[in-house]
Design a protein around this motif. Structure first.
Motif: not given
Length: 60
Positions: A7, A18-19
């Motif tokens: 992350s 990221y999503d």
């Protein structure tokens, strides 16, 4: 060499990705030799390996 959560790596190098990852993938720890020397191809390969590592086949 340093250990970093995926992350943190994603947020540093490619926050737009990221999503796309699940929480367990984001919590993965990866070892990098030099964070500043990573390019987009390196990050893509690391992400691919994390996804493969955490992939669950539906009929285990």
């Amino acid at each position: 060499m340093q250990t970093i959560k995926l992350s943190a790596l994603i947020l540093t190098v490619s926050p737009e990705l990221y999503d796309l990852l699940r929480q367990e993938e984001l919590e993965s720890e990866v070892i990098v030799s030099d964070l500043r020397s990573l390019n987009q191809e390196d990050v893509s390969e690391i992400i691919e390996q994390a996804i493969t590592h955490h992939h669950r086949a539906p009929y285990h």
